[in-house]
Design a protein around this motif. Structure first.
Motif, PDB file in Angstrom:
ATOM      1  N   LEU A 291      31.405  40.138  52.566  1.00 24.33           N
ATOM      2  CA  LEU A 291      31.836  41.382  51.938  1.00 24.33           C
ATOM      3  C   LEU A 291      33.221  41.251  51.300  1.00 24.33           C
ATOM      4  CD1 LEU A 291      31.021  44.392  51.576  1.00 24.33           C
ATOM      5  CD2 LEU A 291      32.274  44.860  53.676  1.00 24.33           C
ATOM      6  N   SER A 292      34.043  40.330  51.813  1.00 26.99           N
ATOM      7  CA  SER A 292      35.433  40.211  51.363  1.00 26.99           C
ATOM      8  C   SER A 292      35.574  39.199  50.235  1.00 26.99           C
ATOM      9  CB  SER A 292      36.318  39.812  52.538  1.00 26.99           C
ATOM     10  OG  SER A 292      35.918  38.546  53.051  1.00 26.99           O
ATOM     11  N   THR A 293      34.723  39.284  49.234  1.00 33.32           N
ATOM     12  CA  THR A 293      34.833  38.414  48.066  1.00 33.32           C
ATOM     13  C   THR A 293      36.174  38.628  47.370  1.00 33.32           C
ATOM     14  OG1 THR A 293      32.445  38.541  47.726  1.00 33.32           O
ATOM     15  CG2 THR A 293      33.773  37.800  45.867  1.00 33.32           C
ATOM     16  N   PRO A 294      36.895  37.577  46.997  1.00 32.52           N
ATOM     17  CA  PRO A 294      38.193  37.759  46.323  1.00 32.52           C
ATOM     18  C   PRO A 294      38.067  38.624  45.079  1.00 32.52           C
ATOM     19  CG  PRO A 294      37.873  35.466  46.944  1.00 32.52           C
ATOM     20  CD  PRO A 294      36.568  36.159  47.206  1.00 32.52           C
ATOM     21  N   ASP A 295      38.975  39.567  44.953  1.00 33.98           N
ATOM     22  CA  ASP A 295      38.959  40.483  43.817  1.00 33.98           C
ATOM     23  C   ASP A 295      39.640  39.805  42.625  1.00 33.98           C
ATOM     24  OD1 ASP A 295      38.642  42.644  42.233  1.00 33.98           O
ATOM     25  OD2 ASP A 295      40.167  43.882  43.189  1.00 33.98           O
ATOM     26  N   TYR A 296      38.957  38.839  42.033  1.00 31.69           N
ATOM     27  CA  TYR A 296      39.541  38.009  40.963  1.00 31.69           C
ATOM     28  C   TYR A 296      38.415  37.534  40.066  1.00 31.69           C
ATOM     29  CZ  TYR A 296      41.487  33.812  38.772  1.00 31.69           C
ATOM     30  OH  TYR A 296      41.855  32.858  37.879  1.00 31.69           O
ATOM     31  N   ARG A 297      38.650  37.598  38.769  1.00 33.89           N
ATOM     32  CA  ARG A 297      37.641  37.132  37.818  1.00 33.89           C
ATOM     33  C   ARG A 297      38.307  36.222  36.795  1.00 33.89           C
ATOM     34  NH1 ARG A 297      35.013  37.624  33.041  1.00 33.89           N
ATOM     35  NH2 ARG A 297      32.730  37.661  33.112  1.00 33.89           N
ATOM     36  N   CYS A 298      37.835  34.998  36.721  1.00 29.65           N
ATOM     37  CA  CYS A 298      38.423  34.013  35.814  1.00 29.65           C
ATOM     38  C   CYS A 298      37.926  34.251  34.390  1.00 29.65           C
ATOM     39  CB  CYS A 298      38.054  32.605  36.276  1.00 29.65           C
ATOM     40  SG  CYS A 298      38.813  31.288  35.287  1.00 29.65           S
ATOM     41  N   TRP A 299      38.800  33.980  33.413  1.00 34.77           N
ATOM     42  CA  TRP A 299      38.405  34.158  32.018  1.00 34.77           C
ATOM     43  C   TRP A 299      37.357  33.148  31.578  1.00 34.77           C
ATOM     44  CZ3 TRP A 299      43.897  35.142  29.540  1.00 34.77           C
ATOM     45  CH2 TRP A 299      44.281  36.447  29.854  1.00 34.77           C
ATOM     46  N   CYS A 300      37.194  32.057  32.311  1.00 26.96           N
ATOM     47  CA  CYS A 300      36.170  31.072  31.929  1.00 26.96           C
ATOM     48  C   CYS A 300      34.778  31.672  32.066  1.00 26.96           C
ATOM     49  CB  CYS A 300      36.306  29.800  32.754  1.00 26.96           C
ATOM     50  SG  CYS A 300      35.718  29.943  34.458  1.00 26.96           S
ATOM     51  N   LEU A 301      34.627  32.738  32.851  1.00 30.04           N
ATOM     52  CA  LEU A 301      33.337  33.378  33.007  1.00 30.04           C
ATOM     53  C   LEU A 301      32.936  34.203  31.788  1.00 30.04           C
ATOM     54  CD1 LEU A 301      33.710  34.590  36.727  1.00 30.04           C
ATOM     55  CD2 LEU A 301      32.592  32.514  35.872  1.00 30.04           C
ATOM     56  N   ASP A 302      33.856  34.364  30.818  1.00 29.75           N
ATOM     57  CA  ASP A 302      33.506  35.090  29.605  1.00 29.75           C
ATOM     58  C   ASP A 302      32.445  34.356  28.791  1.00 29.75           C
ATOM     59  OD1 ASP A 302      35.290  37.053  30.230  1.00 29.75           O
ATOM     60  OD2 ASP A 302      36.878  36.356  28.895  1.00 29.75           O
ATOM     61  N   ASP A 303      32.332  33.062  28.983  1.00 34.23           N
ATOM     62  CA  ASP A 303      31.323  32.293  28.260  1.00 34.23           C
ATOM     63  C   ASP A 303      29.949  32.434  28.883  1.00 34.23           C
ATOM     64  OD1 ASP A 303      33.094  31.367  26.378  1.00 34.23           O
ATOM     65  OD2 ASP A 303      33.616  29.595  27.530  1.00 34.23           O
TER      66      ASP A 303
END
Length: 337
Positions: free
Chosen positions: A325-337
């Motif tokens: 449940l405690s997934t880091p609240d972070y999204r990398c810009w590389c996932l935009d692809d």
């Protein structure tokens, strides 16, 4: 239990966060990684083995460690970018003559646009920021919009030393001058790309990503709003921030992570747009270690993770379920692809 889940979210690392290529230590930002490697005259304690290896075969711009020291000169030559020249001539609108109701679906290349604004001073002491120039570029660094904007308030300080803006640039009839409302509509047309504004709140569809530095300040000056999930702000992107969670200046980020200097004289919004777009592209093309985190999973917000009525349910969960449940609240810009 709520505090435990929040603690684990803050304590866990994402596989996409900056990481030392030598000892594989996770860092919250590139500045922390630079301190770890002893780059830039850091005075903080560092790993001697990592610092020595990095000094021999590391790149001070992208912070990657090469296989051999012989590869370093060629890598540095390609990693360091050159300062782009400002387009000659006065600011113009590439959409001049276009109806405000026209939807420019084919304007610009790529899925992202960079926005840059320059402010002049208003108010009795000139400390109130009002927008006076607007520039928009695409991912190929082509200018889509480059205009002067007539402020809604009387200008008391043109800030010529940094903006290069003179009174004649903002007078009625000046070349490339628009009202704030028209400038807002042009920027929205480019961003929405024919999509209805109300649809952008829940589904991206044809709407584009908005890249910039201090986007909230620029959008507020234009009287605009744009969904947070479509913003890519180099001032608030965690890996580019200071270890104290404060923002770095665009000038510092460009010098440190692109290898050239900007804002050395009159500051042109085109140059700021290009720098922001280059930083975005560089962050998006990062290569990450295949293991060591689960940031590819969608991060849940605090309300989604543990609303008040779920307290008893949280207490019945196993440690493994709480960890998932405690997934880091972070999204990398590389996932935009």
């Amino acid at each position: 239990m709520e505090h435990l889940v929040e603690h684990m979210r803050a304590a866990r690392h994402s596989a996409h966060e900056p990481r030392c290529d030598i000892c594989h230590k996770h860092c919250r930002s590139f500045e922390a990684l630079r301190d770890h490697l002893g780059v830039g005259g850091s005075t903080l304690p560092k790993a001697a083995g990592c610092a020595n290896a990095f000094a021999a075969r590391g790149c001070t711009i992208c912070l990657s460690v090469l296989r051999t020291a012989a590869e370093r000169p060629r890598h540095l030559a390609s990693c360091k970018l050159d300062r782009i020249r400002t387009p000659p001539g006065p600011p113009i609108s590439r959409m001049a003559g276009m109806s405000l109701n026209h939807q420019p679906q084919a304007q610009g290349g790529g899925r992202a646009l960079a926005l840059g604004c320059k402010m002049v001073g208003a108010g009795s002491d000139g400390s109130l920021d009002v927008v006076a120039r607007v520039c928009v570029v695409d991912e190929q660094e082509n200018v889509l919009l480059n205009i002067y904007v007539k402020p809604l308030m009387p200008v008391t300080h043109y800030r010529y030393e940094t903006t290069g803006i003179r009174p004649e640039h903002l007078r009625d009839g000046a070349m490339g001058l628009m009202t704030v409302k028209n400038a807002q509509q042009r920027v929205q047309e480019l961003l929405l790309c024919g999509e209805q504004p109300w649809k952008v709140r829940t589904s991206r569809a044809r709407a584009r990503l908005l890249v910039g530095h201090g986007l909230d300040h620029d959008l507020k000056a234009l009287g605009m709003d744009y969904p947070d999930y479509l913003k890519r702000d180099t001032a608030t992107y965690p890996p580019l921030m200071k270890t104290s969670k404060l923002s770095n200046s665009l000038r510092f980020l460009t010098h440190t992570y692109l290898g050239y200097d900007i804002q050395t004289g009159h500051q042109d919004p085109f140059e700021d747009c290009v720098a922001s777009m280059r930083l975005y592209r560089r962050m998006k093309k990062q290569e990450h270690h295949p293991n060591g985190g689960d940031a590819d999973e969608p991060a849940a917000s605090a309300e989604q993770a543990f609303p008040a009525w779920r307290q008893r349910e949280l207490e019945r969960m196993t440690p493994e379920e709480l960890l998932r449940l405690s997934t880091p609240d972070y999204r990398c810009w590389c996932l935009d692809d």
